[in-house]
Design an enzyme around this catalytic site. Sequence first.
Site, PDB file in Angstrom:
ATOM      1  CB  SER A 106      -0.955  -0.039   1.199  1.00 61.89           C
ATOM      2  OG  SER A 106      -1.895   0.996   1.153  1.00 61.89           O
ATOM      3  CG  ASP A 142      -2.777   4.075  -1.483  1.00 62.72           C
ATOM      4  OD1 ASP A 142      -3.509   3.959  -2.480  1.00 62.72           O
ATOM      5  OD2 ASP A 142      -2.806   3.272  -0.525  1.00 62.72           O
ATOM      6  CG  ASP A 188      -2.962  -0.518  -2.353  1.00 61.84           C
ATOM      7  OD1 ASP A 188      -2.986   0.652  -1.931  1.00 61.84           O
ATOM      8  OD2 ASP A 188      -3.602  -1.437  -1.820  1.00 61.84           O
ATOM      9  CG  ASP A 205      -6.228   0.761  -0.834  1.00 66.84           C
ATOM     10  OD1 ASP A 205      -5.371   1.669  -0.739  1.00 66.84           O
ATOM     11  OD2 ASP A 205      -6.242  -0.244  -0.100  1.00 66.84           O
TER      12      ASP A 205
END
Length: 409
Positions: free
Chosen positions: A101, A240, A242, A244
């Site tokens: 992440s 960010d 990833d 999400d």
Amino acid sequence: MARKYFGTDGIRGKVGDFPITPDFVLKLGWAAGRVLAEEGEGKVIIGKDTRISGYMFESALEAGLSAAGIDVVLTGPMPTPAIAYLTRTFNGQAGIVISASHNPFYDNGIKFFAGDGTKLSDEVELKIEALLGSEIDVVDSQSLGKVTRMDDAAGRYIEYCKGSTSQQLDLRGMKIVIDAGHGATYQVGPAVFRELGADVIAMGTSPDGVNINEGAGSTKPEGMAARVKETGADLGIAFDGDGDRVIMVDDKGEIVDGDQLLFIIAMDRHARGILKGGVVGTLMTNLGMEKALEVAGIPFARANVGDRYVNELLVANDWQLGGESSGHIICRDASTTGDGIVAALKVLKAMQTSGRSLSELVGAITLYPQIMINVRVQNKRDTDTIPGIVEAVRKAEEDMAGKGRVLLR
């Protein structure tokens, strides 16, 4: 039974330090494959972000799943919510994302989705953990899993995002700065907004395996804010690593966080009569948002920190909208997990419907001053069992008379 490896968002840590090692991840792939094989034939969709260790862990998972007789479909670098969506629409048994992440490149992690695009249940995670202490046994050669690539994964997800609002947005005439943080949205992020007609100024779209989240993206939006001001853009959107999470910047160059974005989406839905129930935040949600929703007559509930818990409370209440200050925003009518691109499109929809700029919409909510202090302790104790602390919290909140709160966690 407590989980040994799985946290609230999968398994995560520093690459090379157990359990984020290739041998453990191979075993993890095999154990997950064995559990999935008990449910029948199927396939697993694997995606990743742009950190260099993703290649290594992708190969390890692929080998472990194949050894258990599970077919694998590789998407390459794709946002976490894209894997949730593709798992659901591609009839996968499960989806796996290789990502840490918003963390630096030297961290990585493995998170799983069930076939319906939601997080794996505790029961399935415990079954996987129970097999991690066993020796790997490989299925017969004729039963080994096959591996293929989904060449149109990006196109599928882009079209899904474009169709996630009730009416497709027309962004012609808008200038938007997109900061992908050199992460998983580096291709699909700018593409979605360009295809909707926006003049896109892209930054953070040159991943090299080690620059993910480095001075860019939703955790470092200052560079994007400066670009918005110098180019005269209407707004900026940062994701960010990833994809999400989303943080935005308004036309004045001011940063708009997850609480403010969630409030804007909620108020738009409320005005259009399509807000089902209320809004879920977390223990960390700014009190200003709770008060603003209260004025609007919108119910609000707090979950534990983590999008997993936000989604659980949404499901329990049969509500559709929730999120975190960090920019995890879940719109359950469109997605099964937090989706930065979809959330940004919902905010743009609110702007289009109201005819107001982002700065004007943000002006309807006043965030309360908030400070977070980390305190090192020798022994972690439940603070609710320590009389002196309980009394101090009670006195502080009494002095603030409903205009502030104290959270210990």
